[in-house]
Scaffold this motif. Sequence first.
Motif, mmCIF file in Angstrom:
data_model
loop_
_atom_site.group_PDB
_atom_site.id
_atom_site.type_symbol
_atom_site.label_atom_id
_atom_site.label_comp_id
_atom_site.label_asym_id
_atom_site.label_seq_id
_atom_site.Cartn_x
_atom_site.Cartn_y
_atom_site.Cartn_z
ATOM 1 N N VAL A 43 0.849 -1.207 0.000
ATOM 2 C CA VAL A 43 0.000 0.000 0.000
ATOM 3 C C VAL A 43 0.880 1.251 0.000
ATOM 4 C CG1 VAL A 43 -1.759 1.295 1.261
ATOM 5 C CG2 VAL A 43 -1.884 -1.206 1.180
ATOM 6 N N TYR A 44 1.916 1.259 0.823
ATOM 7 C CA TYR A 44 2.839 2.401 0.860
ATOM 8 C C TYR A 44 3.453 2.668 -0.514
ATOM 9 C CZ TYR A 44 7.415 4.586 1.256
ATOM 10 O OH TYR A 44 8.511 5.383 1.040
ATOM 11 N N GLY B 109 -5.024 7.894 -3.847
ATOM 12 C CA GLY B 109 -4.083 7.651 -2.762
ATOM 13 C C GLY B 109 -4.728 7.848 -1.407
ATOM 14 N N ILE B 110 -5.509 8.921 -1.274
ATOM 15 C CA ILE B 110 -6.199 9.172 -0.009
ATOM 16 C C ILE B 110 -7.190 8.050 0.281
ATOM 17 C CG2 ILE B 110 -7.814 10.719 1.165
ATOM 18 C CD1 ILE B 110 -6.421 13.035 -0.260
ATOM 19 N N LEU C 281 2.021 11.135 3.538
ATOM 20 C CA LEU C 281 0.790 10.356 3.681
ATOM 21 C C LEU C 281 0.982 8.851 3.465
ATOM 22 C CD1 LEU C 281 -1.951 12.609 2.014
ATOM 23 C CD2 LEU C 281 -1.601 12.149 4.444
ATOM 24 N N PRO C 282 1.782 8.413 2.469
ATOM 25 C CA PRO C 282 1.920 6.971 2.256
ATOM 26 C C PRO C 282 2.413 6.193 3.473
ATOM 27 C CG PRO C 282 2.745 8.167 0.345
ATOM 28 C CD PRO C 282 2.480 9.175 1.416
ATOM 29 N N LEU D 2 -5.825 -6.646 -4.520
ATOM 30 C CA LEU D 2 -6.341 -5.354 -4.998
ATOM 31 C C LEU D 2 -5.258 -4.575 -5.733
ATOM 32 C CD1 LEU D 2 -8.910 -3.456 -4.781
ATOM 33 C CD2 LEU D 2 -7.679 -2.347 -2.894
ATOM 34 N N ILE D 3 -4.069 -4.557 -5.183
ATOM 35 C CA ILE D 3 -2.972 -3.782 -5.785
ATOM 36 C C ILE D 3 -2.472 -4.438 -7.063
ATOM 37 C CG2 ILE D 3 -0.568 -3.110 -5.431
ATOM 38 C CD1 ILE D 3 -1.389 -2.500 -2.504
ATOM 39 N N VAL D 4 -2.344 -5.756 -7.066
ATOM 40 C CA VAL D 4 -1.906 -6.445 -8.290
ATOM 41 C C VAL D 4 -2.900 -6.205 -9.424
ATOM 42 C CG1 VAL D 4 -1.578 -8.715 -9.334
ATOM 43 C CG2 VAL D 4 -0.527 -8.202 -7.136
ATOM 44 N N ALA D 5 -4.176 -6.240 -9.114
ATOM 45 C CA ALA D 5 -5.205 -6.113 -10.147
ATOM 46 C C ALA D 5 -5.380 -4.678 -10.647
ATOM 47 C CB ALA D 5 -6.541 -6.651 -9.627
#
Length: 234
Positions: free
Chosen positions: A82-83, A162-163, A102-103, A145-148
Amino acid sequence: MGITKHIPNTITSCNLICGCIATGCAMHEHYTSALLFIILGAIFDFFDGMSARLLHVSSEIGKELDSLADDITFGVAPAAMVYSVCKSCVYPSFLGGLAAYLPYIAFVMAAFSAIRLAKFNLDTRQTTSFIGLPTPANALFWGALIVAHQPTFTDGSSEWVGIGLIVGSLIFSYLLVAELPMFALKFKNLSWADNKIKYVFVLSSVVLICILGISGISAVILWYIILSAFTQNK
């Protein structure tokens, strides 16, 4: 017996190594590899417990090592994913220099994962079910979720992605430690009457993954949360 007693801890260490590799992959934006090592870590996590039961060996060191390994694989690694994605997102201009920091909020998820694992070790209510979202489920949700959708998240088409991811990571951090009863896929028998919720979940999960592919894994975790909320609080 001298060698066999070390087998569960060796398998647990493999889980920890997978988590470290997944974290490294995430930091270098190799998200598919990161997800694969999270899944591999989950497999090692399953077999370390099984091997301990089959060999009738257990130790306090093994319990502590297991929690450490799980926090790395299912807490730090997804938080790093996520970061890494949030670091590449575009943020609203009014945030100014704050956007660069924020990350890092994503790593709150690693801390809450550690708290979740510590609670699980001490909570006698979680022998046949869970209280709060299991850490592997959280890791699989974010990894899939991130891979897709990583290209969509970072293409700059929206300043709020991002938020949204940061807020989502905070919500899931809360779910990890929330007093929310959730069913476990443990079958005492194969009867429909005693396991209908589990059978419905498994069958519907297969359908979701077949239809949605990698995204289906994230959908399955959301479905798990919803199904638990409506069936375990009665």
